[in-house]
Design a protein around this motif. Sequence first.
Motif, mmCIF file in Angstrom:
data_model
loop_
_atom_site.group_PDB
_atom_site.id
_atom_site.type_symbol
_atom_site.label_atom_id
_atom_site.label_comp_id
_atom_site.label_asym_id
_atom_site.label_seq_id
_atom_site.Cartn_x
_atom_site.Cartn_y
_atom_site.Cartn_z
ATOM 1 N N HIS A 112 45.457 27.075 60.033
ATOM 2 C CA HIS A 112 45.098 28.428 59.611
ATOM 3 C C HIS A 112 45.461 29.437 60.717
ATOM 4 O O HIS A 112 46.040 30.502 60.440
ATOM 5 N N SER B 175 48.451 32.334 60.530
ATOM 6 C CA SER B 175 47.998 33.720 60.704
ATOM 7 C C SER B 175 48.804 34.450 61.773
ATOM 8 O O SER B 175 49.089 35.645 61.640
ATOM 9 N N ARG C 162 47.652 30.667 51.124
ATOM 10 C CA ARG C 162 46.273 31.139 50.982
ATOM 11 C C ARG C 162 45.498 30.245 50.004
ATOM 12 O O ARG C 162 44.345 29.876 50.265
ATOM 13 N N LEU D 132 42.263 28.069 50.918
ATOM 14 C CA LEU D 132 41.043 28.280 50.135
ATOM 15 C C LEU D 132 40.536 26.950 49.559
ATOM 16 O O LEU D 132 39.339 26.640 49.631
ATOM 17 N N LEU E 44 38.242 34.262 52.012
ATOM 18 C CA LEU E 44 39.672 34.276 51.696
ATOM 19 C C LEU E 44 39.911 34.786 50.279
ATOM 20 O O LEU E 44 40.833 35.557 50.020
ATOM 21 N N SER F 286 39.226 38.622 50.003
ATOM 22 C CA SER F 286 40.210 39.447 50.716
ATOM 23 C C SER F 286 41.587 39.412 50.065
ATOM 24 O O SER F 286 42.473 40.190 50.431
ATOM 25 N N ASN F 287 41.764 38.514 49.105
ATOM 26 C CA ASN F 287 43.057 38.371 48.429
ATOM 27 C C ASN F 287 43.194 39.447 47.353
ATOM 28 O O ASN F 287 42.441 39.457 46.378
#
Length: 626
Positions: free
Chosen positions: A262, A266, A276, A280, A295, A298-299
């Motif tokens: 992760h 990033s 993503r 998740l 996650l 925020s998507n």
Amino acid sequence: MWEQGCFSHLFSLYVLHGIVFPPSPPNQKNSMESMVHLSKKSVIHLLEGCTSLTHFLQIHAQVYRHGLQDNNYVLNKLVAFTALVNLPYAERIVARLERRTLFMYNVMIKALVNVGSCEKALHLFDELRVQGLWPDNYTYPFVCKALGRLRFIFYARKIHGFALKSGMFYDEYVCTSVLDMYGELGFLESLDKLFNEIPVKGLISWNVLISSFVKNKRFEQAVGVYKRMGAVTNILPDKATVVSTLSACTALRNIDLGRKIHRYVSTQLGITPIIRNALLDMYAKSQHLDIARGLFDSNQEKDVACWTSMVIAYVNTGDLDEARALFESSPVRDLVLWTAMINGYVQFNRINEALELFRLMQMDKVKPDKYTLVALLTGCAQLGALEQGKWIHDYLLANKIAIDTVVGTALVEMYAKCGCLDKSLQIFHQMNRKDTASWTSMIFALAMNGNATGALQLFSEMIETGISPDDITFIGVLSACSHGGLVEEGRKHFASMVKICQIEPKLEHYGCMIDLMGRAGLLDEAEKLIDSVPDKDNKIVIPLYGALLSACRNYENVDLGERIAKKLVAVESNDSCSRTLVANIYAAASRWEDVMKVRKKMVTLGTKKLPGCSSALEVEGDVTTT
């Protein structure tokens, strides 16, 4: 006189408008037809502007009219174009050619594999070799893909050998294609050996090896390859590397490596929608629901896979209300999302809500697949909901959904658990193809309905047909022996499981044998069997000693009971059931002082008897909780 390029351009304009030749006066000797000459360059130009099969047929006709039908360059372009837009027509073109180029074979093999005609593709591969052509690095990848899909094991080894002899194996595309083929076939030993033979291992090779291990559920090995790539090379993981490795991390609940990946994506790679979703899914299945939800929230571009992962995450925690709220909020609901929510209700015995959701799914014009229906049948089997199970069976028949091994096995199990053994047997015998799971379900059905002899007879038939039993099959067989009191048969099958089938006994196998011996009064033999458990795994030993204690109580065998109790203390078991059984054994022998000692010890240790739990059953077609 016009330049050749002008005539070609004018000709292309007429063809593009559906007119093969421009009109000319009937008596004009130098007609446009006699003046225009179609060049190779013109053919390419015409094909680039081709918009329909009718238009293509006109171009093809002009190729013949202008004598280009033997020009390999032109023919290659014609075959490449038709393979994309009308494969049968491309096959007819190639079939009429006396001389075919390797390019044509490559184009046709690729096109046939892409539409699933893998056997035709292999036939063309054989044909090109007969024609004296040598496959190149564009040929092998799709031939290997065809072999992987068809699972032609013998042919796969031949292709590998042919690539080695021709020297093409050491091309990166060829060797990775062979590697991927072995991964599809599950030849994991060949996979490791083959990978080590690749002289220059690029990122594609590493990715194929990782994904092959993931596909074959060898997750530890997949993670090991990922770590090795980082340790021995300077190659940086790409999107494919990350997604495959995250799948392995998810299966292993390896949250530490998952977090490192992760951080890497990033800062180095960038989080794409696919990455993503993989992150998740990993956090959700590793019990880190807060990070998964972060996650998700925020998507800004959530696809249906993203919604599905979150629904499944809440289902797995038992929060069906939140799962349903997310399900209802999803702007798009595909079959997988519907099935996930239905399966959640089934998992927690809420079969009425599962069936109601299934009806809503039908109203939403989403066609269920066999896995949706199998989930519903499983729920009906768990609760003995016969009426609902019959309704699903009728739905299968009315919608002409094939009763294959998966669906058939679910029906067999449902009817058996609802007490309809004859119907279960009928469906089993009507199945055209039966796998290990099908036979196992029927063996279990006969065993739990009291027909131990029938279960063992069916097991013998299974072996005779060449179907290999697995560890679950033997649980059914040993359970039948236990319920039928067939001690000798139980001993024989337990021994064959270990020695012939090379299956390591699990708690359930030992449990069946202890139950069988306990019922028969063979308590000393049962104790020896427990003592023979390798490594003395407490997760296995403690429940088995508990079962043997129960048998000691039935036979009032105080001496053995005391011995077993001491062994339980030695493995530090504070299980209340075991201590209660010891107290009951003393009570049966009127040893009241010992009863009081055991009960005082239970109070000191703070052990309590576990309360009963609720259950569900079907009453007049409705499932209720009691």
